[in-house]
Motif scaffolding. Sequence first.
Motif, PDB file in Angstrom:
ATOM      1  N   ASP A   8       0.852  -1.195   0.000  1.00 41.41           N
ATOM      2  CA  ASP A   8       0.000   0.000   0.000  1.00 41.41           C
ATOM      3  C   ASP A   8       0.881   1.235   0.000  1.00 41.41           C
ATOM      4  O   ASP A   8       2.054   1.181   0.371  1.00 41.41           O
ATOM      5  CB  ASP A   8      -0.988  -0.010   1.168  1.00 41.41           C
ATOM      6  N   PHE A   9       0.287   2.328  -0.462  1.00 40.53           N
ATOM      7  CA  PHE A   9       1.034   3.575  -0.608  1.00 40.53           C
ATOM      8  C   PHE A   9       0.054   4.739  -0.721  1.00 40.53           C
ATOM      9  O   PHE A   9      -1.104   4.548  -1.099  1.00 40.53           O
ATOM     10  CB  PHE A   9       1.939   3.520  -1.857  1.00 40.53           C
ATOM     11  N   PRO A  10       0.520   5.950  -0.423  1.00 40.48           N
ATOM     12  CA  PRO A  10      -0.325   7.122  -0.595  1.00 40.48           C
ATOM     13  C   PRO A  10      -0.645   7.316  -2.082  1.00 40.48           C
ATOM     14  O   PRO A  10       0.205   7.083  -2.943  1.00 40.48           O
ATOM     15  CB  PRO A  10       0.541   8.276  -0.089  1.00 40.48           C
ATOM     16  N   SER A  11      -1.882   7.710  -2.358  1.00 40.69           N
ATOM     17  CA  SER A  11      -2.289   7.915  -3.755  1.00 40.69           C
ATOM     18  C   SER A  11      -3.370   8.980  -3.824  1.00 40.69           C
ATOM     19  O   SER A  11      -4.308   8.979  -3.030  1.00 40.69           O
ATOM     20  CB  SER A  11      -2.842   6.605  -4.339  1.00 40.69           C
ATOM     21  N   GLU A  43      -8.146   0.235  -2.789  1.00 36.71           N
ATOM     22  CA  GLU A  43      -8.161   1.688  -2.896  1.00 36.71           C
ATOM     23  C   GLU A  43      -9.033   2.275  -1.798  1.00 36.71           C
ATOM     24  O   GLU A  43      -9.991   1.638  -1.354  1.00 36.71           O
ATOM     25  CB  GLU A  43      -8.686   2.135  -4.262  1.00 36.71           C
ATOM     26  N   ASN A  44      -8.673   3.458  -1.342  1.00 37.43           N
ATOM     27  CA  ASN A  44      -9.471   4.178  -0.363  1.00 37.43           C
ATOM     28  C   ASN A  44      -9.352   5.654  -0.697  1.00 37.43           C
ATOM     29  O   ASN A  44      -8.355   6.302  -0.374  1.00 37.43           O
ATOM     30  CB  ASN A  44      -8.990   3.886   1.059  1.00 37.43           C
ATOM     31  N   THR A  47      -8.966   8.117   2.434  1.00 39.99           N
ATOM     32  CA  THR A  47      -7.653   8.220   3.083  1.00 39.99           C
ATOM     33  C   THR A  47      -6.528   8.424   2.073  1.00 39.99           C
ATOM     34  O   THR A  47      -5.357   8.503   2.467  1.00 39.99           O
ATOM     35  CB  THR A  47      -7.351   6.968   3.936  1.00 39.99           C
ATOM     36  N   GLN A  48      -6.893   8.478   0.769  1.00 39.15           N
ATOM     37  CA  GLN A  48      -5.914   8.695  -0.294  1.00 39.15           C
ATOM     38  C   GLN A  48      -4.823   7.621  -0.283  1.00 39.15           C
ATOM     39  O   GLN A  48      -3.631   7.916  -0.231  1.00 39.15           O
ATOM     40  CB  GLN A  48      -5.297  10.090  -0.187  1.00 39.15           C
ATOM     41  N   GLU A  49      -5.267   6.342  -0.328  1.00 42.59           N
ATOM     42  CA  GLU A  49      -4.353   5.208  -0.353  1.00 42.59           C
ATOM     43  C   GLU A  49      -4.774   4.232  -1.440  1.00 42.59           C
ATOM     44  O   GLU A  49      -5.954   4.135  -1.767  1.00 42.59           O
ATOM     45  CB  GLU A  49      -4.366   4.465   0.982  1.00 42.59           C
ATOM     46  N   GLY A  51      -3.259   0.241  -3.405  1.00 44.79           N
ATOM     47  CA  GLY A  51      -2.311  -0.860  -3.307  1.00 44.79           C
ATOM     48  C   GLY A  51      -2.919  -2.153  -3.786  1.00 44.79           C
ATOM     49  O   GLY A  51      -3.786  -2.153  -4.661  1.00 44.79           O
ATOM     50  N   ASN A  80       6.789   6.472   0.467  1.00 41.76           N
ATOM     51  CA  ASN A  80       6.173   5.781   1.610  1.00 41.76           C
ATOM     52  C   ASN A  80       5.449   4.506   1.192  1.00 41.76           C
ATOM     53  O   ASN A  80       4.335   4.226   1.639  1.00 41.76           O
ATOM     54  CB  ASN A  80       5.231   6.715   2.378  1.00 41.76           C
TER      55      ASN A  80
END
Length: 103
Positions: A8-11, A43-44, A47-49, A51, A80
């Motif tokens: 997972d990662f910020p997106s 995806e979320n 929360t802007q994530e 993966g 991150n």
Amino acid sequence: MAVILQVDFPSQGPFGESMSQAYKELAESINLEAGMIWKIWTENSQTQEAGGIYLFDNTANAEQYLKMHTARLESFGVQNIRGKIFEVNAALSAINQASFLNS
């Protein structure tokens, strides 16, 4: 032994249908990766994530993919990135409908 790779990662997106359209070719190419059995895209948008959860046939193939995927994401400016590999307990997983595990 089958292993799970969790990434997972910020997106900042895209998410939803836009993500489906934007990454269709990438999704198809992932099927060609050594030892990859399946992937669940995550995806979320709140929360802007983003993966994925991957099932690989062994740890070496999961590690190889994680190294390549991390480099690819970093080349897009993603930071991150978190990646974890877990061994799968096939006997217990089968009790919970994971009958696709033949390892």
